[in-house]
Design an enzyme around this catalytic site. Structure first.
Site, PDB file in Angstrom:
ATOM      1  N   LYS A  54       0.909  -1.393   0.070  1.00  0.00           N
ATOM      2  CA  LYS A  54      -0.022   0.034  -0.008  1.00  0.00           C
ATOM      3  C   LYS A  54       0.929   1.404  -0.129  1.00  0.00           C
ATOM      4  O   LYS A  54       0.724   2.279  -0.692  1.00  0.00           O
ATOM      5  CB  LYS A  54      -0.995  -0.164   1.271  1.00  0.00           C
ATOM      6  CG  LYS A  54      -2.010  -1.224   1.120  1.00  0.00           C
ATOM      7  CD  LYS A  54      -2.734  -1.363   2.438  1.00  0.00           C
ATOM      8  CE  LYS A  54      -3.535  -2.673   2.161  1.00  0.00           C
ATOM      9  NZ  LYS A  54      -4.295  -2.848   3.392  1.00  0.00           N
ATOM     10  N   GLN A  98      -4.611  -1.759   9.750  1.00  0.00           N
ATOM     11  CA  GLN A  98      -4.413  -3.223   9.089  1.00  0.00           C
ATOM     12  C   GLN A  98      -4.955  -4.364   9.890  1.00  0.00           C
ATOM     13  O   GLN A  98      -4.740  -4.433  10.977  1.00  0.00           O
ATOM     14  CB  GLN A  98      -2.995  -3.315   8.866  1.00  0.00           C
ATOM     15  CG  GLN A  98      -2.832  -4.675   7.831  1.00  0.00           C
ATOM     16  CD  GLN A  98      -3.140  -4.616   6.531  1.00  0.00           C
ATOM     17  OE1 GLN A  98      -3.209  -3.738   5.774  1.00  0.00           O
ATOM     18  NE2 GLN A  98      -3.867  -5.585   6.022  1.00  0.00           N
ATOM     19  N   ASP A 121     -10.648   2.353   3.812  1.00  0.00           N
ATOM     20  CA  ASP A 121     -11.105   1.269   3.855  1.00  0.00           C
ATOM     21  C   ASP A 121     -12.612   0.949   3.472  1.00  0.00           C
ATOM     22  O   ASP A 121     -12.956   0.073   2.883  1.00  0.00           O
ATOM     23  CB  ASP A 121     -10.816  -0.087   4.861  1.00  0.00           C
ATOM     24  CG  ASP A 121      -9.359  -0.641   4.860  1.00  0.00           C
ATOM     25  OD1 ASP A 121      -8.808  -0.879   3.805  1.00  0.00           O
ATOM     26  OD2 ASP A 121      -8.793  -0.770   5.966  1.00  0.00           O
TER      27      ASP A 121
END
Ligand code: NAD
Length: 296
Positions: A54, A98, A121
């Site tokens: 990422k 995460q 997200d």
């Protein structure tokens, strides 16, 4: 092989190029680039790999990025403290934490604390609610990536039967909403199967499906005898299986028996190189969206 590949790697590259062009324009106008913060708690090797990917993607498109690594012993309160710090930082546009988190931290408590407009997200309950009601907002990254892939390959979904295996908060459930709501892609008839769907029923459902989306985490779950001729097969699963011939000692496979299913399907996503890169591209796209929102 009969099926055409839904090339997530190439499509994600196209999206990153489009985002980079926008970032270049911002810079040429003297504006700062978007900034994504990834918070990683603990030392799960797969999580480290994902976060590194990422961060690489951020660098490629010209985003600022912060990789905040916290020890596995971090308490929920401490993690919430970091989230709140980034929530309030006007130079941060996107925040992701995460998953999975260490067991002593309740992931939902973290997800709901990220301010919805920085929720890279797309997991926040407000964003999921907006998505469900078809209001504009941030979409969950993996389902958004699947929709983008289907859209760019011009695969029709209206009136089609989509069967989804898996009902997780981050993939199965939100993709079922996106596929059934109005718009293209969308307007599909959707069936959700999960751990309590008897195997024979899962097979019956898949055999009726025009599009099968699998997000379970079980290699070889979907075999060729479960797939209708010319169906579209989207494999979200990422599983590490032992591969002594590889330097790393493992290789990645999805939930679909790829070689056999590819002889029957019309389109199929590979693993790796299918849905995974699309998820990362959508994270960037969500962060750019947040940036634009805060800059009018
Ligand atoms: P999860 O691990 O939270 O849950 C698995 C789901 O599968 C559950 O809803 C369960 O009910 C269902 N299930 C279990 N056994 C089943 C069976 N026999 N038949 C039908 N359904 C069954 O799900 P998740 O977090 O969505 O992850 C699923 C897989 O997708 C994992 O391999 C994960 O690594 C992968 N994943 C990939 C991406 C990506 O970007 N490609 C993103 C997220 C998750």
């Amino acid at each position: 092989m009969k099926a055409k590949i839904l090339d997530g790697k190439k499509t994600a590259q196209d999206i990153r190029n489009e985002i980079k062009a926008e970032v270049d324009q911002l810079r040429s106008r003297g504006l700062r680039p978007p900034h994504l913060v990834a918070i990683l708690v603990g030392d799960n090797p797969a999580s480290h790999t994902y976060v590194r990917g990422k961060m690489r993607a951020c660098a490629e498109v010209g985003f600022d990025s912060t990789n905040k690594h916290l020890p596995a012993s971090t308490t929920e309160q401490e993690l919430l403290g970091w989230v709140k710090t980034y929530n309030e930082d006007p130079l941060v546009d996107g925040i992701l934490v995460q998953m999975p988190l260490p067991e002593h931290i309740v992931p939902q408590n973290i997800t709901k604390t990220i301010v919805p407009h920085k929720d890279a997200d797309g997991f926040h309950p407000l964003n999921v609610g907006l998505m469900t009601l078809n209001f504009p907002g941030i979409l969950s990254a993996t389902p958004a990536g699947i929709m983008e892939l289907i859209d760019r390959y011009e695969i029709p979904t209206k009136g089609k039967h989509v069967v989804i295996a898996g009902r997780s908060r981050i993939v199965g459930r939100p993709i079922s909403i996106l596929m059934s709501r109005g718009g293209q892609p969308g307007e599909a008839t959707v069936t959700i199967c999960h751990r309590y769907t008897p195997p024979e029923l899962l097979k019956q459902m898949c055999l009726q499906a025009d599009i099968v989306i699998v997000a379970v985490g079980k290699p070889g779950l979907i075999t060729a005898d479960m797939i209708k001729e010319d169906a579209v097969v989207i494999d979200v699963g990422i599983n590490r299986i032992e591969a002594p011939e590889k330097k790393s000692g493992y290789r990645l496979v999805g939930d679909v028996d790829f070689d056999a299913v590819a002889e029957k399907a019309s389109y199929i996503t590979p693993v790796p190189g299918g849905v995974g890169p699309m998820t990362v591209a959508m994270l960037l796209s969500n962060t750019l969206h947040s940036y634009k929102r805060s800059h009018g």
